[in-house]
Write an enzyme that holds these catalytic residues in place. Structure first.
Site, PDB file in Angstrom:
ATOM      1  N   LYS A 240       0.838  -1.202   0.000  1.00  0.00           N
ATOM      2  CA  LYS A 240       0.000   0.000   0.000  1.00  0.00           C
ATOM      3  C   LYS A 240       0.875   1.256   0.000  1.00  0.00           C
ATOM      4  CE  LYS A 240      -3.761  -2.468   2.229  1.00  0.00           C
ATOM      5  NZ  LYS A 240      -4.482  -2.795   3.459  1.00  0.00           N
TER       6      LYS A 240
ATOM      7  N   GLN B 223      -4.557  -1.267   9.777  1.00  0.00           N
ATOM      8  CA  GLN B 223      -4.444  -2.595   9.171  1.00  0.00           C
ATOM      9  C   GLN B 223      -4.965  -3.669  10.132  1.00  0.00           C
ATOM     10  OE1 GLN B 223      -3.320  -3.255   5.941  1.00  0.00           O
ATOM     11  NE2 GLN B 223      -4.038  -5.320   6.377  1.00  0.00           N
TER      12      GLN B 223
ATOM     13  N   ASP C  91     -11.188   2.971   4.102  1.00  0.00           N
ATOM     14  CA  ASP C  91     -11.468   1.544   3.886  1.00  0.00           C
ATOM     15  C   ASP C  91     -12.964   1.260   3.764  1.00  0.00           C
ATOM     16  OD1 ASP C  91      -9.311  -0.132   3.562  1.00  0.00           O
ATOM     17  OD2 ASP C  91      -8.855  -0.229   5.702  1.00  0.00           O
TER      18      ASP C  91
END
Ligand code: NDP
Length: 308
Positions: A53, A97, A121
């Site tokens: 990422k 994460q 997200d």
């Protein structure tokens, strides 16, 4: 016509190319988009995901802030550490994460640190609620990437029967809603579904998001179906790899060299033999997730900078 391999890598590159002028425009007018990535501890798979990422951010000129607290941090300490981030208006998206270590209250941390306007997200209750209502909000990256890929390959969705195997909040459920909004007839299956193979064989579009290596076989696929394999399972068992990839000498050679290989939730050979189109693992859904994360970051930056 032969079977179509749905090339997630190519689509991901296309999406990222299209972001470049939007990023350049933001830089010209105000500032580059900015993404904060929080990685707690040293979970090996998470480290790889986060590295990928961050690399994508760098390649595109998205500013990234990385915060890497140790794995034994408490919820209270993590909240304190992330408090400045939560109020930093120069950050457009915040990604924590998952999975977080067991001692951390993941719900408490995400709701305290990520306000809806920076939920890159699309996992928050607010963003998921907006998805149910089919209202704009950041969409969860993996399902959004799958929808984008189906669109770019001009795979018809309206009126088709889509079967989504897996009902997680980050893949199965949001994807089922997105397919529904595109007028598919949607069936959601899970670990308690009876006659799974029978349900799957009704699918014009079959999505496997289970996390079980090659759990779906030729028996689960209607001839000519489109199969999207979200699963990413690392295999080290030689006998299993030799069985699953007996038809693919190149894969077996790579396995012999590396000692592991990735397989999805669907038997690779079954997809090749039964489907009209399918996503390979790797190179299918994985790259799309990162592209959509970049797209969500840019979209949030445009909102924050008043550019759209
Ligand atoms: P979860 O573990 O959160 O959910 C798995 C789902 O599959 C659950 O709903 C579970 O049912 C269902 N399930 C498990 N076993 C079976 C079975 N034998 N038959 C039918 N359903 C079953 O997983 P995620 O949604 O997070 O991820 C799924 C897979 O996708 C994983 O391999 C993951 O690594 C991969 N993934 C890949 C991404 C990418 O970018 N390529 C991104 C995200 C995930 P129940 O609810 O009843 O327990």
């Amino acid at each position: 016509m032969g079977v179509v391999v749905l090339d997630g890598k190519r689509i991901s590159q296309e999406i990222q190319e299209e972001l470049k002028p939007r990023i350049a425009s933001l830089v010209r007018k105000q500032r580059p988009p900015a993404l904060a990535v929080v990685l707690v501890g040293d979970h090996p798979a998470s480290q790889i995901y986060v590295r990928n990422k961050i690399k994508a951010c760098r390649d595109l000129g998205i500013r990234n802030v990385e915060i890497t607290p140790p794995g034994d941090i408490t919820t209270a300490e993590l909240l304190k550490l992330l408090a400045p981030l939560a109020s930093d208006k120069s950050i457009d998206g915040i990604l924590i994460q998952m999975p977080l270590p067991k001692q951390i209250d993941a719900g408490l941390v995400t709701t305290n640190v990520i306000d809806p306007s920076r939920d890159v997200d699309g996992f928050s209750a607010y963003s998921l609620g907006r998805l149910v209502l089919n209202e704009p909000a950041p969409r969860a990256c993996t399902p959004a990437g799958i929808m984008e890929m189906l669109k770019r390959y001009r795979i018809a969705i309206a009126g088709k029967h889509a079967v989504v195997v897996g009902r997680s909040n980050i893949v199965g459920k949001p994807l089922a809603l997105m397919l529904l909004h595109e007028n598919a007839t949607v069936t959601i299956c899970h670990s308690r579904t009876q006659n799974l193979a029978e349900e799957c064989r009704r699918a014009d579009i079959l999505i496997a998001a289970i996390g079980k290596p090659a759990a779906l076989t030729a028996d689960h696929i209607k001839p000519g179906a489109v199969v999207v394999d979200v699963g990413m399972n690392r295999l080290t068992d030689t006998a299993l790899v030799e069985k699953l990839f007996a038809h693919d000498p190149a894969r077996l050679t790579a396995f012999a060299k590396n000692g592991s290989t990735l397989v999805g939730d669907v038997e690779p050979r079954a997809m090749q033999e039964m489907a009209s189109a399918y996503t390979p693992v790797p190179g299918g859904v994985g790259p799309l997730t990162i592209a959509m994360l970049m797209a969500n970051t840019v979209q949030l930056a445009e909102l924050h900078c008043g550019a759209s």
